[in-house]
Design a protein around this motif. Sequence first.
Motif, PDB file in Angstrom:
ATOM      1  N   THR A 533       3.289   4.870  -5.292  1.00 16.93           N
ATOM      2  CA  THR A 533       2.146   3.980  -5.069  1.00 16.93           C
ATOM      3  C   THR A 533       2.234   3.401  -3.675  1.00 16.93           C
ATOM      4  OG1 THR A 533       3.382   2.133  -6.031  1.00 16.93           O
ATOM      5  CG2 THR A 533       1.953   3.392  -7.522  1.00 16.93           C
ATOM      6  N   SER A 536       2.023  -1.325   0.334  1.00 21.80           N
ATOM      7  CA  SER A 536       1.359  -2.629   0.424  1.00 21.80           C
ATOM      8  C   SER A 536       0.482  -2.911  -0.783  1.00 21.80           C
ATOM      9  CB  SER A 536       0.499  -2.684   1.688  1.00 21.80           C
ATOM     10  OG  SER A 536      -0.583  -1.761   1.587  1.00 21.80           O
ATOM     11  N   GLY A 537       0.380  -1.931  -1.682  1.00 19.09           N
ATOM     12  CA  GLY A 537      -0.511  -2.051  -2.821  1.00 19.09           C
ATOM     13  C   GLY A 537      -1.873  -1.444  -2.583  1.00 19.09           C
ATOM     14  N   THR A 538      -2.208  -1.172  -1.316  1.00 16.11           N
ATOM     15  CA  THR A 538      -3.504  -0.592  -0.956  1.00 16.11           C
ATOM     16  C   THR A 538      -3.280   0.636  -0.091  1.00 16.11           C
ATOM     17  OG1 THR A 538      -4.520  -2.789  -0.952  1.00 16.11           O
ATOM     18  CG2 THR A 538      -5.723  -1.020   0.160  1.00 16.11           C
ATOM     19  N   ASP A 552       5.775   4.978   0.479  1.00 18.77           N
ATOM     20  CA  ASP A 552       5.348   4.497  -0.831  1.00 18.77           C
ATOM     21  C   ASP A 552       6.479   3.842  -1.620  1.00 18.77           C
ATOM     22  OD1 ASP A 552       2.790   5.334  -0.405  1.00 18.77           O
ATOM     23  OD2 ASP A 552       2.790   6.912  -1.932  1.00 18.77           O
TER      24      ASP A 552
END
Length: 690
Positions: A533, A536-538, A552
């Motif tokens: 993922t 940074s979450g985005t 990631d």
Amino acid sequence: MKRLSLVELCLAMVCAAAASSVSAATLTVNAGGNLQAAIDAAQPGDTIVLQAGATFNGPFRLRVKNGTTPITIRSSSADALLPAAGERITPAAAPLLAKIRSTTAGPAMRTDPGATYWTLRFLEFLPSSSTSSANLVEFGGTGTTQNTLSAVPQHLVIDRCYLHGDPSYGQRRGLALNSGDSQILNSYFANFKGVTQDTQAIMGWNGPGPYLIENNYLEAAGENIMFGGSDPSIPNLVPSNITMRRNLISRPLSWMSQSWTVKNLIEFKNAQDVLVEGNTIENHWAAGQSGYAVLFTPRNQSGGAPWSVTRDITIRSNVFRHLAAVFNISGWDDINTALQTQNITIENNLFYDISTAYNLPGHPANGWFAILCNAPKNITFQHNTVDHNGSNLIRLCSGKATDGDTKIRGLVLEDNSWRVNTYGIAGDSHAQGNDSLNYYAPGAVVLGNAFAGGVAKNYPTGNDFPTVAQWLASFTNVSAANYLVVAGSLLKSAAADGTDTGVNYTTLNAALAGASAPPPPPPPPPPPSGGSTPYSGTPVALPGTVQFENYDAGGANVAYYDTSASNSGGVYRSNAVDIKAATDTGGGYLVGWTTAGEWLNYTVSVATAGTYTLDVRVASSGVGGTFHLEVNGVDKTGAIAVPNTGGWQTWQTVTKTGVTLAAGRQVIKVVMDTAGPGGSVANFNWFAVR
């Protein structure tokens, strides 16, 4: 402009004619003559004509010449008596050929380092019986004579030649193919065989390619054709851009009752960007090994070539027949460190008489179509017709994986027509079909296939399950090996792409005949890498810049693979990826201590589909290694070389143009391919897409 006088004009014309004459001289060497002297004297464009039927005892050396026009060595027989261009020669032509014989002093013919533009035509190469363990012809060399690309011979051709071993003693190898741009055409290789030693018609391991091997008869006991199998003397070398087209790759079945050491028909241990198309590949049995005709086994043979790899290989529109088993595909070297097998496509082939009958006492044959072990990646079987009698269609197993992920990622099975027999697609300790696929090859695409004799509940939906009787009745004449689908058959227009399930006979016959055919549809892209993922979450927006240290989240073997046990730089992040402060403009951090086989994932979002330019900020003290970028498992850049930037904190931007990206969210994987002489690929600061 100066106006030439009549005298000056005449002199110019005479000089031009003389130059033309010099560039196209014919040097004749009769029986007992000095062939090496003719080779030494020849100039670009010359033809050396050898007396037909005469024997010239080697070794002879093809010298370095200045120029780009080939020097041809050929028999004196008239062209009208010999095979025409594009026609394969046979042993029947031997009386019309000049004969070049190897001796205890060396091969019949070899190249000097850096030799270029030589063509060998209408020649017979044969051994003295006492030299049966040597190479018959050597294009290129090994060791200190060829440990840089500048020493590699280039632009070499063997056309309509007869190369053979001794019928009683055999011969180790027909051609050691360690050159650059070379073509092996319309020739006949026979009796390359031995006892307790590997033998090959053609083997290459220390040449970069490209190679065209077309319309030959290739006969050997060990491996008829092999790339790899010995560590290259040139650092980071992988034989590349290899085309094998319209050859008969075979050996006599009479050898089953003899003592020659038999292993495989084709083996790839270190090769990339290969096309095998329009060949007939036949006559293989279980003997020195378990009977697989074609092997993909990345092998760092002696431990000195960790860049060894088998990748980007297409096996298309061939006929495979009379075999004990067909494919053995291994993902990782299970002895030494090497790179992962990936991007193997096997499409539009006909396989028949794959049988347990091809065995020797003490060497049983399993009759399987394929076995996949040690986590090969992105393997596609598409539009093949397979008639085999082994208990397994495809055997799956885990084995060893250098990156720790023993699953077979990116497996695609589409539009094939084949028998299930006892176990179909299965792995150890798991039931056939879905259970084995889910465990060993999660995410596999299995669609549009005809599983003859299979049970629908055992396999994914979207496939057909005719009885064996229905399946056999779908073909024109199985007893005559005619697997053309008949009108009204369950296989007619039943594939997921709307065509007949199994092999497309029009495309197959065109490839076998050498005619152009419409390319088959490309396989679907492999499923995106899963699990990681955005850090940074985005997802990082592209076009834009990605910092290497912001790979990631998801942990080892999911978001990254690193060979070290901890962060050697000890800053920024606490897992095994090696990070330290960067002194480049803007500061920040770098990813360093990079070695071959490591990788990092970055989840991004591309605003618009298109063709982009990639910039990568690198630093290296000395020449660095190579790396590439993948997008959702597909190599988008090819190998990118890192230059000597002058220091580990002296930064330079390397650029790759023509990078195609789809729109939307996707995963970019940065893969370290080879390390430089200093042991590292490079230090990496950022990459940008613009």
